[in-house]
Design a protein around this motif. Structure first.
Motif, short mmCIF file in Angstrom:
data_model
loop_
_atom_site.label_atom_id
_atom_site.label_comp_id
_atom_site.label_asym_id
_atom_site.label_seq_id
_atom_site.Cartn_x
_atom_site.Cartn_y
_atom_site.Cartn_z
N ARG A 324 -20.42 37.25 43.40
CA ARG A 324 -19.98 38.54 44.14
C ARG A 324 -18.38 38.43 43.95
NH1 ARG A 324 -24.58 42.37 47.32
NH2 ARG A 324 -25.80 43.02 45.41
N ILE A 325 -17.98 39.08 43.55
CA ILE A 325 -16.33 38.87 44.57
C ILE A 325 -16.31 40.34 45.22
CG2 ILE A 325 -13.70 39.40 43.70
CD1 ILE A 325 -15.23 38.17 41.30
N PRO A 326 -15.21 40.93 46.77
CA PRO A 326 -15.91 41.91 47.36
C PRO A 326 -14.64 42.32 47.21
CG PRO A 326 -15.37 39.62 49.00
CD PRO A 326 -15.76 39.07 46.97
N VAL A 327 -14.29 43.84 46.76
CA VAL A 327 -13.29 44.32 46.46
C VAL A 327 -12.68 45.97 46.80
CG1 VAL A 327 -12.86 43.30 43.86
CG2 VAL A 327 -14.75 45.77 44.44
N VAL A 328 -11.77 45.78 47.01
CA VAL A 328 -11.08 47.90 47.15
C VAL A 328 -10.52 47.60 46.60
CG1 VAL A 328 -11.78 47.47 49.71
CG2 VAL A 328 -9.37 47.04 49.15
N PRO A 329 -9.81 49.21 46.26
CA PRO A 329 -9.03 49.85 45.79
C PRO A 329 -7.36 49.23 45.81
CG PRO A 329 -10.71 51.79 45.92
CD PRO A 329 -10.84 51.18 47.05
N GLY A 330 -5.52 49.72 45.34
CA GLY A 330 -4.96 49.15 46.08
C GLY A 330 -4.53 49.59 45.05
N ALA A 331 -2.66 50.23 45.47
CA ALA A 331 -2.03 51.00 45.06
C ALA A 331 -1.59 50.35 43.70
CB ALA A 331 -0.73 51.21 45.54
N HIS A 332 -1.46 50.81 42.55
CA HIS A 332 -1.62 49.51 41.21
C HIS A 332 -0.32 50.17 40.46
CE1 HIS A 332 -2.38 46.99 38.90
NE2 HIS A 332 -2.62 47.60 37.94
N PHE A 333 -0.17 51.24 39.48
CA PHE A 333 1.00 52.03 39.29
C PHE A 333 1.63 53.43 39.62
CE2 PHE A 333 2.32 53.68 35.06
CZ PHE A 333 3.26 52.46 34.57
N HIS A 334 2.84 53.46 38.80
CA HIS A 334 3.45 54.99 39.68
C HIS A 334 3.80 54.65 37.96
CE1 HIS A 334 6.34 57.29 41.53
NE2 HIS A 334 5.42 57.88 41.67
N MET A 335 3.14 56.59 37.97
CA MET A 335 2.60 57.11 36.14
C MET A 335 4.45 58.04 36.97
SD MET A 335 0.09 56.49 36.68
CE MET A 335 -1.20 58.14 38.53
N GLY A 336 4.90 58.50 37.59
CA GLY A 336 6.23 59.45 37.32
C GLY A 336 7.44 58.34 37.69
N GLY A 337 8.46 58.54 38.10
CA GLY A 337 10.01 58.35 38.05
C GLY A 337 10.78 58.69 37.77
N VAL A 338 11.40 58.14 37.63
CA VAL A 338 13.06 58.72 37.20
C VAL A 338 12.67 59.39 35.14
CG1 VAL A 338 15.57 58.71 36.04
CG2 VAL A 338 14.14 56.88 38.20
N GLU A 339 13.30 60.56 35.03
CA GLU A 339 12.86 61.09 34.45
C GLU A 339 13.65 61.02 32.95
OE1 GLU A 339 12.30 66.07 32.34
OE2 GLU A 339 14.52 65.45 33.71
N VAL A 340 13.27 60.73 32.07
CA VAL A 340 13.95 60.02 30.48
C VAL A 340 13.28 60.57 29.73
CG1 VAL A 340 14.40 57.87 32.07
CG2 VAL A 340 12.90 57.64 31.05
N ASN A 341 14.30 61.06 28.26
CA ASN A 341 13.64 61.33 27.16
C ASN A 341 13.66 59.74 26.39
OD1 ASN A 341 16.46 59.17 26.12
ND2 ASN A 341 16.80 61.08 25.59
N GLN A 342 13.00 59.73 25.35
CA GLN A 342 12.54 58.24 24.45
C GLN A 342 13.88 57.13 24.17
OE1 GLN A 342 9.45 58.33 21.59
NE2 GLN A 342 9.43 60.51 21.97
N GLN A 343 14.80 57.45 24.45
CA GLN A 343 15.58 56.59 24.82
C GLN A 343 16.34 55.68 25.99
OE1 GLN A 343 16.09 59.62 22.79
NE2 GLN A 343 14.75 58.06 20.72
N GLY A 344 15.43 56.48 26.82
CA GLY A 344 15.45 55.50 27.95
C GLY A 344 16.78 56.62 29.44
N GLN A 345 17.69 58.17 28.28
CA GLN A 345 18.38 58.71 28.77
C GLN A 345 17.87 59.68 30.39
OE1 GLN A 345 22.23 58.69 28.24
NE2 GLN A 345 21.99 59.56 30.51
N THR A 346 18.70 58.76 31.05
CA THR A 346 18.39 60.18 32.52
C THR A 346 19.55 61.30 32.69
OG1 THR A 346 20.37 58.85 33.81
CG2 THR A 346 17.95 57.79 33.29
#
Length: 520
Positions: A324-346
């Protein structure tokens, strides 16, 4: 400054997206990578779960596409998801041809693991649960003789004039601020896990990239969508590290201290349900006063299959043999951010963003497990293709001589501690949110922010700059969470528990300061 003093490309950050972009671009361009700590210190290095790709003959990119869209609550950009799942396997095979070693079975076939919300076994691992570290080291070895990597120098602000980026202002080891000019600036500074009390992220990840982009006038999007990983190792009231979703993929189940299976009757996929569902269920159990464990007793040869997790548990006094491993949730990943197109241009010319700091829309409202390393690899290549194809058509680069590019002196004010910010965000802008709690957090944050965009002065220490960035990024996420009056993916409003408002596919957050600060 002469033209020879200008780099072709400066990359802020040293995670997988930054390193892949640097590798591709450095064959033809002068590339400088800067990172505020050591080059190995990134979320990519901590990634245990692996890389998702439709590798198996019984799998197809369309299956991966559907799983990604479902996990993202149909908030994803379909074009970006299609690029991710179609090009991912091709690029991973290319990395294997270049010498990257993923785990294989006795017949020499790549071993494919199972993780939550995936309908097929499609997770590639390296070193069991050390995939991120293996990928980062592989890329660093490729960059040894081609790229200048500057460690322990913090990017403070982007140099922007008339919506065009000219490089970045950097804080040196001696505490001085200097301008680093570049024809193309790539923001790859990671996410925002360090804004929360419990997190899986590296200690260096404190929302710096988001705050810098906002001050530079770049458009930001989907900031309210923060993913909490369900299973962080929980010892003596604190989190000590991540327990990979691959453990549940191999059969582990979540149980309470009484032995009750936590996810029974909650979701059709039970313990392999999407992360937001599992995190909320664990959070509710903890609020009821129950302790939650990951039961691993059914997994054979756990120490050899998960050596990193085993070592971490033993380090903090958790016996793997107990099952058994004791667990809780934690902040992991941000789906939002700086808006870019598929070429990364802001929205700012010559400013690009890739990796977790960017938002292509590929993850929607909730990232599918093991899509993050894949995102870094795929969209770093898309950005590199764009810059390399257009390198001979770049406009003449001239550094503007303008006082607005010099950071103004600002009065030193009393700042909160990092832990005060983290505790506030975890309580009010964390797994479950309400209008009352978000408004409280917003007011608390605004007492430390000026009535304009934050400015960074040379008299601030590195810690103080990080705190200013944490305040700015926390305010952006909290304000965005207030604006979305529905529950969707990683954004759960207890006062709007169902998807009440459709809002279209995506919601842009533009010029928030001018609107909100005007109400003071």
């Amino acid at each position: 400054m002469t033209q020879t003093d200008v780099a072709d490309v400066v990359i802020i950050g040293s995670g997988i997206a930054a390193l892949v972009a640097a590798d591709r671009l450095s064959r033809d361009l002068n590339v400088i990578v800067i990172t505020k700590s050591k080059k190995e210190d990134s979320n990519s290095s901590y990634a245990q779960g692996g890389v998702a790709a439709a590798f198996s003959r019984c799998d197809h990119w369309r299956n991966h596409f559907i799983d990604t869209m479902i996990a993202g609550n149909d908030h994803n950009s379909e074009e970006a998801v299609q690029t991710l799942v179609q090009k991912g396997p091709i690029l991973l095979r290319k990395m294997i041809d270049q010498g990257m070693k993923f785990d294989k079975d006795d017949q020499g076939n790549v071993v494919l693991g199972q993780e939550g919300a995936h309908g097929k076994r499609r997770i590639l691992h390296a070193g069991g649960d050390a995939t991120g570290r293996a990928l980062v080291q592989f890329m660093l070895n490729r960059l040894k003789s081609t790229v200048q990597i500057v460690e322990d120098e913090m990017a403070v602000d982007l140099l922007v004039k008339d919506q065009q980026c000219f490089g970045v202002k950097v804080r040196t080891n001696s505490g001085k601020l200097k301008n680093l000019y570049a024809k193309n600036t790539i923001l790859a500074a990671g996410g925002c896990g360090g804004l929360f009390l419990f997190t899986s992220n590296d200690v260096t990840i404190t929302g710096d990239g988001m705050a810098m982009a906002y001050r530079a006038g770049a458009d930001l999007v989907d900031l309210e969508f923060v993913q909490f990983h369900p299973t962080m190792l929980y010892v003596n009231g604190d989190v000590k590290g991540l327990i990979s979703e691959a453990v549940r993929g191999e059969g582990a189940i979540l149980v309470t201290n009484s032995g009750k299976r936590l996810m029974d009757g909650v979701h059709p996929q039970k313990d392999l349900a999407p992360r937001d569902v599992v995190s909320r269920e664990i959070n509710q159990a903890v609020l009821r006063g129950e302790q939650v464990f990951l039961d691993i007793s059914m997994i054979d040869d756990f120490p050899s299959r998960f050596p990193t997790i085993t070592q971490m548990c033993e380090q903090y006094g958790i016996r793997i043999d107990d099952g058994r491993i004791p667990v809780v949730p934690g902040a992991h990943f941000h789906m939002g951010g700086v808006e870019v197109n598929q070429q990364g241009q802001t929205s700012v010319e010559n400013l690009y963003a890739i990796g977790e700091v960017a938002c292509t829309g590929v993850h929607g409202a909730n990232r599918l497990a093991s899509n993050s390393l894949l995102e870094g690899i795929v969209f770093a290549n898309e950005l590199a293709n764009h810059l390399l194809c257009n390198r001979h058509h770049v406009k003449m680069f001239e550094i503007p001589i303008d006082s607005s590019m010099t950071i103004r002196e600002s009065k030193r004010s009393v700042l909160p501690t990092k832990d005060q910010i983290r505790a506030l965000m975890m309580k009010y802008t964390g797994i479950v949110r309400t209008e009352e709690g978000l408004n409280f957090a917003k007011r608390w944050l605004e007492q430390f922010l000026p009535n304009e965009y934050v400015t960074i002065s040379e008299d601030l220490s590195e810690d103080e700059i990080i705190i200013v960035n944490m305040l700015q990024a926390s305010w952006l996420i909290t304000t965005s969470a207030l604006m979305r009056e529905e529950s969707r993916g990683g954004h759960f409003r207890a006062d709007y528990p169902f998807e009440k408002n459709e809002w279209g596919k995506r919601k842009l957050i533009r010029n928030l300061a001018s609107h909100v600060y005007a109400t003071h």
